[in-house]
Design a protein around this motif. Structure first.
Motif, PDB file in Angstrom:
ATOM      1  N   GLY A 275      69.390   7.156  97.072  1.00 13.11           N
ATOM      2  CA  GLY A 275      69.706   6.206  96.002  1.00 13.11           C
ATOM      3  C   GLY A 275      69.035   4.865  96.211  1.00 13.11           C
ATOM      4  O   GLY A 275      68.571   4.229  95.259  1.00 13.11           O
ATOM      5  N   PHE A 276      68.970   4.429  97.465  1.00 10.16           N
ATOM      6  CA  PHE A 276      68.294   3.165  97.788  1.00 10.16           C
ATOM      7  C   PHE A 276      66.822   3.235  97.408  1.00 10.16           C
ATOM      8  O   PHE A 276      66.296   2.349  96.724  1.00 10.16           O
ATOM      9  CB  PHE A 276      68.462   2.860  99.278  1.00 10.16           C
ATOM     10  CG  PHE A 276      67.676   1.676  99.748  1.00 10.16           C
ATOM     11  CD1 PHE A 276      68.089   0.392  99.437  1.00 10.16           C
ATOM     12  CD2 PHE A 276      66.526   1.841 100.503  1.00 10.16           C
ATOM     13  CE1 PHE A 276      67.364  -0.709  99.871  1.00 10.16           C
ATOM     14  CE2 PHE A 276      65.806   0.753 100.943  1.00 10.16           C
ATOM     15  CZ  PHE A 276      66.223  -0.528 100.621  1.00 10.16           C
ATOM     16  N   PHE A 277      66.138   4.300  97.831  1.00  9.60           N
ATOM     17  CA  PHE A 277      64.711   4.409  97.530  1.00  9.60           C
ATOM     18  C   PHE A 277      64.461   4.696  96.053  1.00  9.60           C
ATOM     19  O   PHE A 277      63.406   4.333  95.523  1.00  9.60           O
ATOM     20  CB  PHE A 277      64.052   5.466  98.409  1.00  9.60           C
ATOM     21  CG  PHE A 277      63.803   4.978  99.800  1.00  9.60           C
ATOM     22  CD1 PHE A 277      62.895   3.970 100.038  1.00  9.60           C
ATOM     23  CD2 PHE A 277      64.499   5.509 100.875  1.00  9.60           C
ATOM     24  CE1 PHE A 277      62.664   3.500 101.319  1.00  9.60           C
ATOM     25  CE2 PHE A 277      64.278   5.049 102.158  1.00  9.60           C
ATOM     26  CZ  PHE A 277      63.366   4.045 102.385  1.00  9.60           C
ATOM     27  N   ALA A 278      65.413   5.332  95.376  1.00  8.10           N
ATOM     28  CA  ALA A 278      65.266   5.547  93.938  1.00  8.10           C
ATOM     29  C   ALA A 278      65.312   4.220  93.182  1.00  8.10           C
ATOM     30  O   ALA A 278      64.590   4.021  92.206  1.00  8.10           O
ATOM     31  CB  ALA A 278      66.362   6.477  93.426  1.00  8.10           C
ATOM     32  N   GLU A 279      66.145   3.307  93.624  1.00 10.81           N
ATOM     33  CA  GLU A 279      66.246   2.003  92.974  1.00 10.81           C
ATOM     34  C   GLU A 279      65.114   1.068  93.371  1.00 10.81           C
ATOM     35  O   GLU A 279      64.616   0.305  92.553  1.00 10.81           O
ATOM     36  CB  GLU A 279      67.589   1.338  93.326  1.00 10.81           C
ATOM     37  CG  GLU A 279      68.776   1.945  92.624  1.00 10.81           C
ATOM     38  CD  GLU A 279      68.750   1.720  91.124  1.00 10.81           C
ATOM     39  OE1 GLU A 279      68.313   0.644  90.686  1.00 10.81           O
ATOM     40  OE2 GLU A 279      69.170   2.623  90.395  1.00 10.81           O
ATOM     41  N   VAL A 280      64.712   1.106  94.634  1.00 13.70           N
ATOM     42  CA  VAL A 280      63.740   0.150  95.154  1.00 13.70           C
ATOM     43  C   VAL A 280      62.307   0.631  94.936  1.00 13.70           C
ATOM     44  O   VAL A 280      61.429  -0.157  94.601  1.00 13.70           O
ATOM     45  CB  VAL A 280      64.005  -0.094  96.659  1.00 13.70           C
ATOM     46  CG1 VAL A 280      62.908  -0.906  97.282  1.00 13.70           C
ATOM     47  CG2 VAL A 280      65.330  -0.792  96.834  1.00 13.70           C
ATOM     48  N   GLY A 281      62.077   1.905  95.130  1.00 11.22           N
ATOM     49  CA  GLY A 281      60.725   2.428  95.014  1.00 11.22           C
ATOM     50  C   GLY A 281      59.979   2.306  96.325  1.00 11.22           C
ATOM     51  O   GLY A 281      60.566   2.317  97.406  1.00 11.22           O
ATOM     52  N   ASP A 282      58.685   2.135  96.240  1.00 13.15           N
ATOM     53  CA  ASP A 282      57.825   2.034  97.422  1.00 13.15           C
ATOM     54  C   ASP A 282      57.987   0.663  98.066  1.00 13.15           C
ATOM     55  O   ASP A 282      57.785  -0.366  97.422  1.00 13.15           O
ATOM     56  CB  ASP A 282      56.374   2.260  97.012  1.00 13.15           C
ATOM     57  CG  ASP A 282      55.437   2.305  98.194  1.00 13.15           C
ATOM     58  OD1 ASP A 282      55.912   2.537  99.317  1.00 13.15           O
ATOM     59  OD2 ASP A 282      54.224   2.102  97.986  1.00 13.15           O
ATOM     60  N   LEU A 283      58.346   0.643  99.344  1.00 14.69           N
ATOM     61  CA  LEU A 283      58.588  -0.626 100.032  1.00 14.69           C
ATOM     62  C   LEU A 283      57.306  -1.380 100.364  1.00 14.69           C
ATOM     63  O   LEU A 283      57.366  -2.554 100.711  1.00 14.69           O
ATOM     64  CB  LEU A 283      59.390  -0.394 101.317  1.00 14.69           C
ATOM     65  CG  LEU A 283      60.853  -0.050 101.120  1.00 14.69           C
ATOM     66  CD1 LEU A 283      61.517   0.176 102.462  1.00 14.69           C
ATOM     67  CD2 LEU A 283      61.574  -1.145 100.367  1.00 14.69           C
ATOM     68  N   SER A 284      56.168  -0.740 100.229  1.00 12.89           N
ATOM     69  CA  SER A 284      54.922  -1.451 100.505  1.00 12.89           C
ATOM     70  C   SER A 284      54.620  -2.491  99.424  1.00 12.89           C
ATOM     71  O   SER A 284      53.761  -3.346  99.612  1.00 12.89           O
ATOM     72  CB  SER A 284      53.753  -0.470 100.636  1.00 12.89           C
ATOM     73  OG  SER A 284      53.547   0.196  99.412  1.00 12.89           O
TER      74      SER A 284
END
Length: 135
Positions: free
Chosen positions: A8-17
């Motif tokens: 869920g975190f990565f779905a909301e944030v997307g690519d951290l780069s």
């Protein structure tokens, strides 16, 4: 934290780069502070809530059990609410811990390292007095 939380975190944030600093994620979640002010009037300082509400809710739903079960986050919450200068109310402390969790997740994902409770506690002065560090 579980797999669903991380997903869920990565779905909301997307690519951290795409982000250079964790404050950008904090602003994306709507957890940055804003003071209500006009002219000489200085109002209350609150979170903006101008970001993604699902990300903010996810962080809050994660921090509640962490404060209840994890000794490190419990000590941080106790320190925030009982410190001598500028003690926070419980809800303010939870929001501050959400921001800290967001910074921790950012660093863990960007640097691809494991979580180290002792390193986190050393970064907070006086918290090591509340929770003794283990070797």
């Amino acid at each position: 934290m579980g797999i669903a939380t991380v997903a869920g975190f990565f779905a909301e944030v997307g690519d951290l780069s795409r982000y250079q600093h964790p404050r950008q994620l904090q602003k994306l979640a709507g957890l940055n502070l804003k003071e209500n002010r006009s002219g000489k009037h200085r109002g209350k300082t609150r979170i903006t809530k101008r970001g993604r509400p699902q990300l903010r809710a996810l962080l809050y739903k994660v921090i509640r059990p962490l404060v209840a079960k994890n000794q490190a986050f419990k000590a941080l919450h106790m320190y925030d609410t009982t410190r001598q200068q500028n003690p926070l109310r419980k809800q303010q402390s939870l929001i501050a811990l959400c921001c800290r969790l967001l910074r921790i997740m950012f660093v863990l994902a960007r640097k691809e390292v494991d979580f180290d409770m002792n390193k986190m506690m050393k970064a907070t002065p006086l918290c090591s007095q509340i929770l003794p560090l283990t070797a």
